[in-house]
Design an enzyme around this catalytic site. Structure first.
Site, PDB file in Angstrom:
ATOM      1  N   HIS A 227       0.843  -1.189   0.000  1.00 14.65           N
ATOM      2  CA  HIS A 227       0.000   0.000   0.000  1.00 14.65           C
ATOM      3  C   HIS A 227       0.883   1.246   0.000  1.00 14.65           C
ATOM      4  O   HIS A 227       1.922   1.265   0.639  1.00 14.65           O
ATOM      5  CB  HIS A 227      -0.914   0.019   1.230  1.00 14.65           C
TER       6      HIS A 227
ATOM      7  N   ASP B 276      -7.892  -5.511  -0.025  1.00 12.10           N
ATOM      8  CA  ASP B 276      -8.371  -6.431  -1.058  1.00 12.10           C
ATOM      9  C   ASP B 276      -8.013  -7.880  -0.789  1.00 12.10           C
ATOM     10  O   ASP B 276      -8.493  -8.771  -1.501  1.00 12.10           O
ATOM     11  CB  ASP B 276      -7.778  -6.015  -2.419  1.00 12.10           C
TER      12      ASP B 276
HETATM   13  N1  CMC Z   1       4.123  -7.795  -4.624  1.00 17.68           N
HETATM   14  C1  CMC Z   1       5.444  -7.754  -4.862  1.00 17.68           C
HETATM   15  N2  CMC Z   1       6.185  -6.644  -4.777  1.00 17.68           N
HETATM   16  C2  CMC Z   1       5.563  -5.511  -4.431  1.00 17.68           C
HETATM   17  C3  CMC Z   1       4.187  -5.465  -4.174  1.00 17.68           C
HETATM   18  C4  CMC Z   1       3.464  -6.662  -4.272  1.00 17.68           C
HETATM   19  N3  CMC Z   1       2.127  -6.678  -4.035  1.00 17.68           N
HETATM   20  N4  CMC Z   1       3.826  -4.203  -3.854  1.00 17.68           N
HETATM   21  C5  CMC Z   1       4.951  -3.470  -3.930  1.00 17.68           C
HETATM   22  N5  CMC Z   1       6.002  -4.268  -4.270  1.00 17.68           N
HETATM   23  C6  CMC Z   1       7.403  -3.858  -4.396  1.00 17.68           C
HETATM   24  C7  CMC Z   1       7.665  -3.120  -5.704  1.00 17.68           C
HETATM   25  O1  CMC Z   1       8.065  -4.016  -6.714  1.00 17.68           O
HETATM   26  C8  CMC Z   1       8.769  -2.185  -5.283  1.00 17.68           C
HETATM   27  O2  CMC Z   1       9.957  -2.925  -5.211  1.00 17.68           O
HETATM   28  P1  CMC Z   1      11.379  -2.226  -5.569  1.00 17.68           P
HETATM   29  O3  CMC Z   1      11.519  -1.140  -4.535  1.00 17.68           O
HETATM   30  O4  CMC Z   1      12.351  -3.323  -5.453  1.00 17.68           O
HETATM   31  O5  CMC Z   1      11.232  -1.686  -6.966  1.00 17.68           O
HETATM   32  C9  CMC Z   1       8.399  -1.803  -3.855  1.00 17.68           C
HETATM   33  O6  CMC Z   1       7.649  -2.907  -3.350  1.00 17.68           O
HETATM   34  C10 CMC Z   1       7.545  -0.530  -3.736  1.00 17.68           C
HETATM   35  O7  CMC Z   1       6.423  -0.695  -4.582  1.00 17.68           O
HETATM   36  P2  CMC Z   1       5.755   0.469  -5.401  1.00 17.68           P
HETATM   37  O8  CMC Z   1       5.030  -0.100  -6.572  1.00 17.68           O
HETATM   38  O9  CMC Z   1       6.779   1.532  -5.662  1.00 17.68           O
HETATM   39  O10 CMC Z   1       4.743   1.034  -4.327  1.00 17.68           O
HETATM   40  P3  CMC Z   1       3.485   1.940  -4.627  1.00 17.68           P
HETATM   41  O11 CMC Z   1       3.208   2.688  -3.384  1.00 17.68           O
HETATM   42  O12 CMC Z   1       3.679   2.721  -5.878  1.00 17.68           O
HETATM   43  O13 CMC Z   1       2.329   0.885  -4.950  1.00 17.68           O
HETATM   44  C11 CMC Z   1       0.558  -0.636  -4.682  1.00 17.68           C
HETATM   45  C12 CMC Z   1       1.363   0.497  -4.042  1.00 17.68           C
HETATM   46  C13 CMC Z   1      -0.657  -0.928  -3.833  1.00 17.68           C
HETATM   47  C14 CMC Z   1       0.067  -0.218  -6.088  1.00 17.68           C
HETATM   48  C15 CMC Z   1       1.453  -1.882  -4.799  1.00 17.68           C
HETATM   49  O14 CMC Z   1       1.849  -2.303  -3.514  1.00 17.68           O
HETATM   50  C16 CMC Z   1       0.796  -3.025  -5.558  1.00 17.68           C
HETATM   51  O15 CMC Z   1       0.885  -3.069  -6.791  1.00 17.68           O
HETATM   52  N6  CMC Z   1       0.130  -3.972  -4.841  1.00 17.68           N
HETATM   53  C17 CMC Z   1      -0.573  -5.043  -5.492  1.00 17.68           C
HETATM   54  C18 CMC Z   1      -1.917  -4.538  -6.016  1.00 17.68           C
HETATM   55  C19 CMC Z   1      -2.886  -4.275  -4.881  1.00 17.68           C
HETATM   56  O16 CMC Z   1      -3.058  -5.089  -4.006  1.00 17.68           O
HETATM   57  N7  CMC Z   1      -3.571  -3.125  -4.962  1.00 17.68           N
HETATM   58  C20 CMC Z   1      -4.581  -2.728  -3.967  1.00 17.68           C
HETATM   59  C21 CMC Z   1      -4.140  -1.560  -3.150  1.00 17.68           C
HETATM   60  S1  CMC Z   1      -5.119  -1.249  -1.689  1.00 17.68           S
HETATM   61  C22 CMC Z   1      -6.716  -0.893  -2.209  1.00 17.68           C
HETATM   62  C23 CMC Z   1      -6.850   0.021  -3.341  1.00 17.68           C
HETATM   63  O17 CMC Z   1      -6.168   1.044  -3.465  1.00 17.68           O
HETATM   64  O18 CMC Z   1      -7.723  -0.238  -4.154  1.00 17.68           O
END
Ligand code: CMC
Length: 393
Positions: free
Chosen positions: A270, A327
């Site tokens: 998140h 989720d």
């Molecule tokens: N699985 C594997 N790696 C992950 C995940 C995950 N679910 N989430 C983040 N990472 C890694 C990402 O690859 C990155 O690694 P590195 O620093 O080595 O490049 C690091 O963690 C930071 O991730 P980010 O994408 O820069 O973080 P963000 O704040 O931009 O993204 C997020 C947040 C929710 C989009 C992301 O965690 C994600 O894609 N999660 C899976 C999808 C998900 O469950 N979404 C629902 C979010 S909560 C409810 C909503 O908003 O609807």
């Protein structure tokens, strides 16, 4: 570009002042208008929470009654609106139908395009919150070729939705209070989450002076994406793939960690929480309790627990502070209720609607309300020569 602060993804930009939802991502705290989720859990009533978010405090008896009556009176769709559904293919994604039909409400209810005071906002909100569930239920029934179910004026909000989804002309859906309480809780936990992607979209669109329906239709589109609301469907698809034996939980986690693979552990991570998402903790409890009350077992729940256990012991997830989000467990509850996977994000939209309305209304009342217009850091050529088409290769 010297004066422009570069903040890709706007993760470090406060775009507005808001008094609706408080999050402490480090500690895993979420409160609506200062009220903790635990307190709301004891009295799961989505309508009450909607009023709390939109108008700032828990409703008194008179407001609650007035709003509930308004929800009942507005539940049906204009007969002409139903014809629009016939134009969509059966296979239409329900989020596309929902966004289109919420936009369509602007055409059928022009009296709500200019909202001057709290009374008018309350009336428009009741109309929208009531109709969104009818639109959602009909989108589902159309996708199966089933007839429209008229809303039942004797049923409260959530029960009426279940009736419109699942009753048949020959058999009334039998209301189970455990199911109703669980679905109320799912909706409550989705009701607001400050400046997430869809809410920021609603505020962005609303900042131009666009009407409430148009702004919320844009919110539905933003919510649709798999990194936002669409993740609840992706979680179940992930759990089903593991259940079918396509790969083990360990193999899936290994793939999600592999930076060369686009796979992520869906329902994990998140932007704001660097700790447990308190909504995930509650939803895990609700899912376990509901299945127990129903006397059912769901193998996907065991797989989810296994994935959580593996991930929370893995340095990749520990170092990045990735925990289950809202989720991760919500789909287990929705499945138990009989809601198909392609409707999960629609349920999220029904839940998030009061939050969108609350933000749209808060922004409208802010005296410094400016149109949102972020800047950019230009990274292209400053000047390029024009070559006539005939001279291009
Ligand atoms: N699985 C594997 N790696 C992950 C995940 C995950 N679910 N989430 C983040 N990472 C890694 C990402 O690859 C990155 O690694 P590195 O620093 O080595 O490049 C690091 O963690 C930071 O991730 P980010 O994408 O820069 O973080 P963000 O704040 O931009 O993204 C997020 C947040 C929710 C989009 C992301 O965690 C994600 O894609 N999660 C899976 C999808 C998900 O469950 N979404 C629902 C979010 S909560 C409810 C909503 O908003 O609807």
């Amino acid at each position: 570009t010297g004066l422009i602060a570069f903040d890709p993804g706007l993760g470090n930009t406060g775009s507005c002042e808001s008094a609706i939802t408080f999050i402490d991502g480090e500690k895993g705290i979420l409160r609506y208008r200062g009220i903790s989720l635990d307190a709301l859990q004891n009295h799961p009533n989505f309508v009450e929470v909607a009023l709390l978010l939109m108008f700032g405090k828990l409703p008194g008896k008179a407001q609650y009654q007035r709003f509930s009556t308004s929800l009942t009176n507005n539940a049906n769709l204009d007969e002409d609106m139903k014809h629009h559904f016939a134009g969509f293919p059966r296979s239409a994604p329900p989020m596309a139908v929902l966004s289109a039909m919420i936009s369509t409400l602007s055409c059928f209810h022009p009296e709500f395009l200019e909202l001057e005071d709290a009374t008018q906002v309350e009336r428009a909100a009741a109309r929208l919150i009531s109709k969104v569930r009818t639109l959602a239920a009909y989108a589902y029934r159309r996708s199966l070729g089933l007839p429209y179910n008229y809303p039942d004026p004797t049923l409260p909000y959530v029960s009426n939705f279940l009736h419109m989804m699942f009753s048949e002309p020959y058999r009334q859906y039998s209301i189970d209070e455990d199911v109703v309480a669980a679905l109320n809780m799912v909706l409550i936990l989705h009701a607001d989450h400050e400046q997430n992607c869809s809410t920021s979209t609603v505020r962005m669109v609303g900042s131009s002076g666009a009407n409430l329906f148009a702004s919320c239709a844009a919110g539905v589109s933003a919510l649709w994406g798999p990194l936002h609301g669409g993740a609840n469907m992706a979680v179940i698809e992930m759990l089903e793939a593991i259940h079918k034996g396509n790969m083990t939980a360990q193999e899936y986690v290994a793939l999600a960690k592999d930076r060369d693979s686009p796979v992520r552990l869906m329902g994990f991570g998140h932007r704001v929480y660097r700790n447990f998402d308190p909504r995930a903790t509650i939803l895990r409890e609700v899912s376990e309790k509901l299945l127990q009350r129903m006397g059912r077992k769901d193998p996907l729940l065991s797989i989810a627990r296994k994935l959580e256990e593996i991930a929370l012991q893995d340095s990749y997830f520990i170092d990045r502070k990735l925990y289950p989000n809202v989720d991760f467990y919500s789909g287990i509850i929705l499945r138990a209720i009989g809601i198909p996977t392609n409707m999960f994000t629609v349920i999220f939209a029904i839940g998030r609607l009061p939050g969108w309305i609350a933000h749209w209304y808060e922004q409208k009342r802010q005296s410094d309300g400016k149109i949102w217009r972020p800047r950019q850091v230009y990274a292209g050529n400053r000047q390029s020569a024009y070559t006539a088409r005939t001279e291009r290769g």
